[in-house]
Enzyme design. Structure first.
Site, mmCIF file in Angstrom:
data_model
loop_
_atom_site.group_PDB
_atom_site.id
_atom_site.type_symbol
_atom_site.label_atom_id
_atom_site.label_comp_id
_atom_site.label_asym_id
_atom_site.label_seq_id
_atom_site.Cartn_x
_atom_site.Cartn_y
_atom_site.Cartn_z
ATOM 1 N N GLU A 319 37.462 11.226 32.981
ATOM 2 C CA GLU A 319 38.107 10.416 33.941
ATOM 3 C C GLU A 319 37.720 10.604 35.304
ATOM 4 O OE1 GLU A 319 42.684 10.120 33.413
ATOM 5 O OE2 GLU A 319 42.458 8.045 34.532
ATOM 6 N N HIS A 343 52.260 12.826 26.578
ATOM 7 C CA HIS A 343 51.612 11.570 26.209
ATOM 8 C C HIS A 343 52.302 10.907 25.275
ATOM 9 C CE1 HIS A 343 48.465 8.871 25.628
ATOM 10 N NE2 HIS A 343 47.430 9.611 25.274
#
Lengths: 419, 78
Positions: A319, A343
């Protein structure tokens, strides 16, 4: 073109119940992670998780405020969480459809990554131990992903489009992006959009752990376990929660004097076509570029990026590389709120959309905590380490990437008072 | 004995449907008076079977509409 703005928000996460509790914790850099509490994790490699705090205090989740004890038995926890976030967002909207036409133009787009994992497992055990004639009749409707949207539509009389998506950890961002398209296409004037997840159970933890996806070096210091871009990161920390936004056509919102959190000006969606769990290819970069193109802005206009940033060794750098290729040399700041929430899988995208909107509204960037030794290649890039930063935010972007190699990027713009 | 069955039936109904005990009268209809839906009634029948160790076949269960229907059926069985 019909413009789409956000006029209601809702969130529950390991940081608390409601956007106020979440924002307070985010700005303070508080972690919501702990040792796994819902079962004995002794035999598990990864023993940390982000549980939603349950209780009757302010900032805690009280299931009885959402459904009666009888109704709670008929839904998997992920549906309960989704309904809770949806209820918050509708209450925040402070408007309910009254006429048939208004009801027909108000829809729901709500997803989940894995859906009713706990319910499926419990039903399997029930059939094996006491037989098929003793299985609850709620076995199926309690685990279906689109039943979040079904229940919310019934609760509020929302007779417009009613859909779900399941794109793993990109679910929340896809739900919001796709719901906005329904408004642009004139299929609806208002959409309640979001996502939910509740998969902290033995199979959930063992399943992700066997993929070597979860952190396991911080079992005794859970609040240090989620550390995006830090050299010692060793996987993500599974969390549960839900996020929701109400998307509304701009003129509709303006006419009723609604408070507006921001405008959804860009949405990118791509596939890596690379590997079913490992990130790779050009998907992330193309998703961001699509969102910028739709908004017709240049990278230097973006002030803040809420990263996918899960704290996995590979994902964080894939990313970062995509972001750097687009934003190198700009003043953009990027943080990972997953350093604090863990998460939330399918719920992450919608909860983080809420965080991104709050960052824009407050002109404060939530930090990336535990970023003690950043990877060398991130040098010179503002990852908002440790402490929140004040910054004027006009454009803010939120990334979500999911198993299957699916990517979604949302781009929000501050709406200035035009009256 | 029959009073005992009635009490046990009513207790199960209160627990499963989350209704007030005084609403569970003999002539109360599960769907119209006690707010049950078709899935609730399936679940209730399972709970009666378990409590009284009997079997209520689907065609018999379909005829059960009121609290008294259940009590009568179970009294015949046990």
């Amino acid at each position: 073109m019909r413009r789409v703005v956000v006029t209601g928000i809702g969130v529950l996460s390991p940081l608390g119940y409601g956007h106020k509790a979440n924002w307070e914790a985010l700005v303070k850099g508080q972690s919501g992670l702990s040792k796994i509490r819902s079962f004995d994790p002794t035999d598990y490699v990864s023993q940390v998780a982000g549980h939603v705090p349950v209780g009757r205090e302010i900032g805690q989740f009280n299931p009885d405020e959402i459904l009666s004890p009888k109704e709670q038995r008929h839904v998997d926890p992920f549906i309960l969480y989704g309904m809770a976030a949806g209820q918050q967002a509708v209450q925040d909207l402070n408007w309910l459809p009254e006429t048939e036409e208004e009801k027909n133009r108000f829809g729901v787009y709500f997803g989940s990554g894995v859906g009713g994992l706990m319910g499926i497992i419990n039903s399997g055990k029930s059939v094996e131990t006491v037989g098929p004639r003793r299985l609850t009749p709620f076995a199926i409707p309690s685990i279906l992903i689109n039943l979040i949207g079904g229940h919310l539509s019934i609760k509020y009389g929302l007779q417009g489009p009613n859909i779900a998506c399941a794109t793993a950890c990109a679910t929340g961002s896809h739900a919001i992006g796709e719901a906005a398209r329904l408004i642009r296409d004139d299929r609806a004037d208002i959409m309640l959009a979001g996502s939910s997840e509740a998969a902290i159970c033995p199979v959930g933890i063992a399943g992700f752990s066997q993929m070597r996806a979860l952190s396991n070096h911080f079992n005794e210091t859970p609040q240090k376990a989620s550390r995006p871009w830090d050299k010692e990161r060793d996987g993500f920390v599974m969390a549960e929660g839900a996020g929701a936004v109400v998307l509304e056509e701009y003129e509709h919102a303006k006419k009723r004097g609604a408070k507006i959190y921001g405008e959804l000006v860009g949405y990118g969606l791509t596939a890596d076509a690379y590997h079913f769990t490992a990130p790779g290819g050009t998907g992330a970069k193309r998703a961001i570029l699509q969102a910028l193109k739709e908004a017709d802005i240049t990278p230097d206009q973006v002030d803040y990026i809420n990263a996918h940033g899960t704290s996995t060794p590979m994902g964080d750098l894939v990313e970062f590389k995509a972001v750097k290729e687009i934003f190198d040399g700009t003043n953009v700041a990027m943080s990972s709120t997953k350093s604090m929430t863990g998460h939330m899988l399918g719920a992450a995208g919608s909860a983080e959309a809420v965080y991104t909107l709050l960052a824009m509204q407050n002109n404060v960037l939530p930090p990336t905590i535990n970023l003690d030794n950043p990877e060398e290649e991130t040098a010179g890039f503002n990852l908002v380490p440790h402490k929140a930063q004040e910054k004027q935010v006009t454009y803010a972007l939120s990334n979500s990437f999911g198993f299957g190699g699916t990517n979604a990027t949302l781009l929000f713009k501050k709406v200035l008072n035009e009256t | 004995m029959s009073e005992n069955i009635a009490e046990r039936v009513k207790k199960i109904i209160v627990e499963h449907l989350g209704v007030e005990a005084d609403k569970v009268q003999d002539n109360a209809n599960f769907i119209d008076d006690l707010g049950a839906d078709s899935l609730d009634t399936v679940e209730l029948v399972m709970a009666f079977e378990e409590e009284f160790g009997c079997s209520i076949p689907d065609d018999a269960a379909e005829k059960i509409r009121t609290v008294k229907d259940v009590i009568d059926y179970i009294q015949k069985q046990v």
